[in-house]
Design a protein around this motif. Structure first.
Motif, PDB file in Angstrom:
ATOM      1  N   GLN A 126       2.142   1.739  -3.348  1.00  0.00           N
ATOM      2  CA  GLN A 126       0.912   2.151  -4.312  1.00  0.00           C
ATOM      3  C   GLN A 126       0.841   3.808  -4.181  1.00  0.00           C
ATOM      4  O   GLN A 126      -0.037   4.276  -5.019  1.00  0.00           O
ATOM      5  CB  GLN A 126      -0.273   1.532  -4.216  1.00  0.00           C
ATOM      6  CG  GLN A 126      -0.316  -0.035  -4.668  1.00  0.00           C
ATOM      7  CD  GLN A 126      -1.590  -0.598  -4.474  1.00  0.00           C
ATOM      8  OE1 GLN A 126      -2.320  -0.576  -3.601  1.00  0.00           O
ATOM      9  NE2 GLN A 126      -2.268  -1.271  -5.710  1.00  0.00           N
TER      10      GLN A 126
ATOM     11  N   GLY B   5      -7.595  -4.225  -1.733  1.00  0.00           N
ATOM     12  CA  GLY B   5      -6.729  -3.613  -2.845  1.00  0.00           C
ATOM     13  C   GLY B   5      -7.572  -3.160  -3.981  1.00  0.00           C
ATOM     14  O   GLY B   5      -8.816  -2.776  -3.830  1.00  0.00           O
ATOM     15  N   ALA B   6      -7.156  -2.848  -5.212  1.00  0.00           N
ATOM     16  CA  ALA B   6      -7.697  -2.309  -6.354  1.00  0.00           C
ATOM     17  C   ALA B   6      -9.246  -2.932  -6.419  1.00  0.00           C
ATOM     18  O   ALA B   6     -10.164  -2.299  -6.959  1.00  0.00           O
ATOM     19  CB  ALA B   6      -6.964  -2.481  -7.474  1.00  0.00           C
ATOM     20  N   ASN B   7      -9.299  -4.252  -6.314  1.00  0.00           N
ATOM     21  CA  ASN B   7     -10.644  -4.944  -6.547  1.00  0.00           C
ATOM     22  C   ASN B   7     -11.357  -5.362  -5.219  1.00  0.00           C
ATOM     23  O   ASN B   7     -12.241  -6.049  -5.335  1.00  0.00           O
ATOM     24  CB  ASN B   7     -10.523  -6.139  -7.294  1.00  0.00           C
ATOM     25  CG  ASN B   7     -10.048  -5.890  -8.673  1.00  0.00           C
ATOM     26  OD1 ASN B   7     -10.525  -4.924  -9.524  1.00  0.00           O
ATOM     27  ND2 ASN B   7      -8.619  -6.427  -9.019  1.00  0.00           N
TER      28      ASN B   7
ATOM     29  N   LYS C 133     -13.815   1.404  -9.693  1.00  0.00           N
ATOM     30  CA  LYS C 133     -14.284  -0.186  -9.605  1.00  0.00           C
ATOM     31  C   LYS C 133     -15.079  -0.203  -8.457  1.00  0.00           C
ATOM     32  O   LYS C 133     -15.441  -1.385  -8.270  1.00  0.00           O
ATOM     33  CB  LYS C 133     -12.824  -0.762  -9.146  1.00  0.00           C
ATOM     34  CG  LYS C 133     -11.859  -0.847 -10.406  1.00  0.00           C
ATOM     35  CD  LYS C 133     -10.702  -1.763 -10.177  1.00  0.00           C
ATOM     36  CE  LYS C 133      -9.613  -1.647 -11.244  1.00  0.00           C
ATOM     37  NZ  LYS C 133      -8.780  -2.622 -11.137  1.00  0.00           N
TER      38      LYS C 133
ATOM     39  N   ILE D  63      -4.697   5.992  -2.350  1.00  0.00           N
ATOM     40  CA  ILE D  63      -4.932   4.502  -3.038  1.00  0.00           C
ATOM     41  C   ILE D  63      -6.614   4.327  -3.622  1.00  0.00           C
ATOM     42  O   ILE D  63      -6.684   4.135  -4.752  1.00  0.00           O
ATOM     43  CB  ILE D  63      -4.590   3.581  -2.375  1.00  0.00           C
ATOM     44  CG1 ILE D  63      -3.186   3.322  -1.963  1.00  0.00           C
ATOM     45  CG2 ILE D  63      -4.979   2.084  -2.671  1.00  0.00           C
ATOM     46  CD1 ILE D  63      -2.649   2.576  -0.756  1.00  0.00           C
TER      47      ILE D  63
ATOM     48  N   ILE E 273     -11.297  -0.834  -0.683  1.00  0.00           N
ATOM     49  CA  ILE E 273      -9.989  -0.772  -1.162  1.00  0.00           C
ATOM     50  C   ILE E 273      -8.909  -0.938  -0.011  1.00  0.00           C
ATOM     51  O   ILE E 273      -7.900  -1.686  -0.628  1.00  0.00           O
ATOM     52  CB  ILE E 273      -9.922   0.414  -2.213  1.00  0.00           C
ATOM     53  CG1 ILE E 273     -10.937   0.486  -3.355  1.00  0.00           C
ATOM     54  CG2 ILE E 273      -8.552   0.739  -2.671  1.00  0.00           C
ATOM     55  CD1 ILE E 273     -11.046   1.444  -4.105  1.00  0.00           C
TER      56      ILE E 273
ATOM     57  N   GLN F  45       0.797  -1.175  -0.018  1.00  0.00           N
ATOM     58  CA  GLN F  45       0.083  -0.118   0.065  1.00  0.00           C
ATOM     59  C   GLN F  45       0.953   1.167  -0.048  1.00  0.00           C
ATOM     60  O   GLN F  45       0.531   2.233  -0.853  1.00  0.00           O
ATOM     61  CB  GLN F  45      -0.873  -0.105   1.124  1.00  0.00           C
ATOM     62  CG  GLN F  45      -2.031  -0.920   0.994  1.00  0.00           C
ATOM     63  CD  GLN F  45      -2.540  -1.124   2.482  1.00  0.00           C
ATOM     64  OE1 GLN F  45      -2.224  -1.189   3.587  1.00  0.00           O
ATOM     65  NE2 GLN F  45      -4.092  -1.058   2.400  1.00  0.00           N
TER      66      GLN F  45
ATOM     67  N   ARG G 204      -7.448   6.371  -6.627  1.00  0.00           N
ATOM     68  CA  ARG G 204      -6.937   5.760  -7.662  1.00  0.00           C
ATOM     69  C   ARG G 204      -7.930   4.809  -8.328  1.00  0.00           C
ATOM     70  O   ARG G 204      -8.220   4.439  -9.591  1.00  0.00           O
ATOM     71  CB  ARG G 204      -5.400   5.190  -7.526  1.00  0.00           C
ATOM     72  CG  ARG G 204      -4.409   5.979  -7.374  1.00  0.00           C
ATOM     73  CD  ARG G 204      -3.096   5.338  -7.037  1.00  0.00           C
ATOM     74  NE  ARG G 204      -2.727   4.545  -8.327  1.00  0.00           N
ATOM     75  CZ  ARG G 204      -1.799   3.843  -8.032  1.00  0.00           C
ATOM     76  NH1 ARG G 204      -1.135   3.536  -6.997  1.00  0.00           N
ATOM     77  NH2 ARG G 204      -1.477   2.956  -9.269  1.00  0.00           N
ATOM     78  N   PHE G 205      -8.525   3.937  -7.373  1.00  0.00           N
ATOM     79  CA  PHE G 205      -9.422   2.626  -7.842  1.00  0.00           C
ATOM     80  C   PHE G 205     -10.677   2.998  -7.564  1.00  0.00           C
ATOM     81  O   PHE G 205     -11.627   1.754  -7.654  1.00  0.00           O
ATOM     82  CB  PHE G 205      -8.710   1.565  -6.957  1.00  0.00           C
ATOM     83  CG  PHE G 205      -7.181   1.165  -7.516  1.00  0.00           C
ATOM     84  CD1 PHE G 205      -6.815   1.136  -8.529  1.00  0.00           C
ATOM     85  CD2 PHE G 205      -6.282   1.346  -6.108  1.00  0.00           C
ATOM     86  CE1 PHE G 205      -5.646   0.366  -8.947  1.00  0.00           C
ATOM     87  CE2 PHE G 205      -5.072   1.039  -6.603  1.00  0.00           C
ATOM     88  CZ  PHE G 205      -4.834   0.568  -7.692  1.00  0.00           C
ATOM     89  N   LYS G 206     -11.058   3.954  -7.207  1.00  0.00           N
ATOM     90  CA  LYS G 206     -12.814   4.271  -6.777  1.00  0.00           C
ATOM     91  C   LYS G 206     -13.632   3.972  -7.998  1.00  0.00           C
ATOM     92  O   LYS G 206     -14.861   3.508  -7.756  1.00  0.00           O
ATOM     93  CB  LYS G 206     -12.798   5.762  -6.416  1.00  0.00           C
ATOM     94  CG  LYS G 206     -12.858   6.692  -7.479  1.00  0.00           C
ATOM     95  CD  LYS G 206     -12.940   8.254  -6.655  1.00  0.00           C
ATOM     96  CE  LYS G 206     -12.832   9.309  -7.797  1.00  0.00           C
ATOM     97  NZ  LYS G 206     -12.696  10.496  -7.195  1.00  0.00           N
TER      98      LYS G 206
END
Length: 147
Positions: free
Chosen positions: A69, A126-128, A109, A102, A122, A66, A105-107
């Protein structure tokens, strides 16, 4: 909204007493406060493994992946990543900013989820994280602290 935590330690130093005060924590949202309590009871507890076997440190049990990232905030030139990660994870401001970066960056999803659920899931997965049921346990814990 703030939570003040002052820890004092009295130590004898040649007959004199010294008092150590740790910084007060200013929470910028109820969500980050709930996550802090869900992860560590909002204490700098060093490092430990979570229920998935991942090593995490500090207030949010942030792991080194993390930290990388979020582009290793505060890392000095020539400094080892692990040293910078430990320092950041033990600093509420640094670790909370990293977690939020972080999530931002991935919101995408996490379409249809609240901002808090997005950040929490997240952070945990993580990203998913929003696309797996494995993060629901953590999200339910965060929701418990939101009440």
């Amino acid at each position: 909204m703030s939570f003040t935590k002052v820890v004092c330690l009295l130590v004898t130093c040649g007959g004199a007493f010294a008092t150590l005060n740790f910084d007060n924590i200013e929470f910028d949202s109820d969500c980050m406060k709930a996550m802090c309590y869900a992860d560590s009871e909002c204490e700098q507890k060093g490092c430990s493994r979570d229920y998935n076997g991942r090593m995490g440190c500090g207030f949010f049990r942030m792991n080194i992946y993390q930290f990388k990232q979020c582009y290793e905030p505060g890392r000095e030139i020539g400094e080892d990543s692990e040293d910078a990660w430990m320092r950041c994870s033990e600093n509420y401001e640094c670790s909370s900013k990293c977690i939020k970066m972080i999530a931002s960056r991935f919101k995408l999803k996490c379409y249809g989820k609240s901002d808090c659920e997005t950040i929490a899931r997240i952070h945990d997965g993580g990203a998913n994280g929003c696309r797996t049921g494995l993060t629901l346990r953590y999200w339910n814990t965060v929701q418990h602290y939101l009440q």
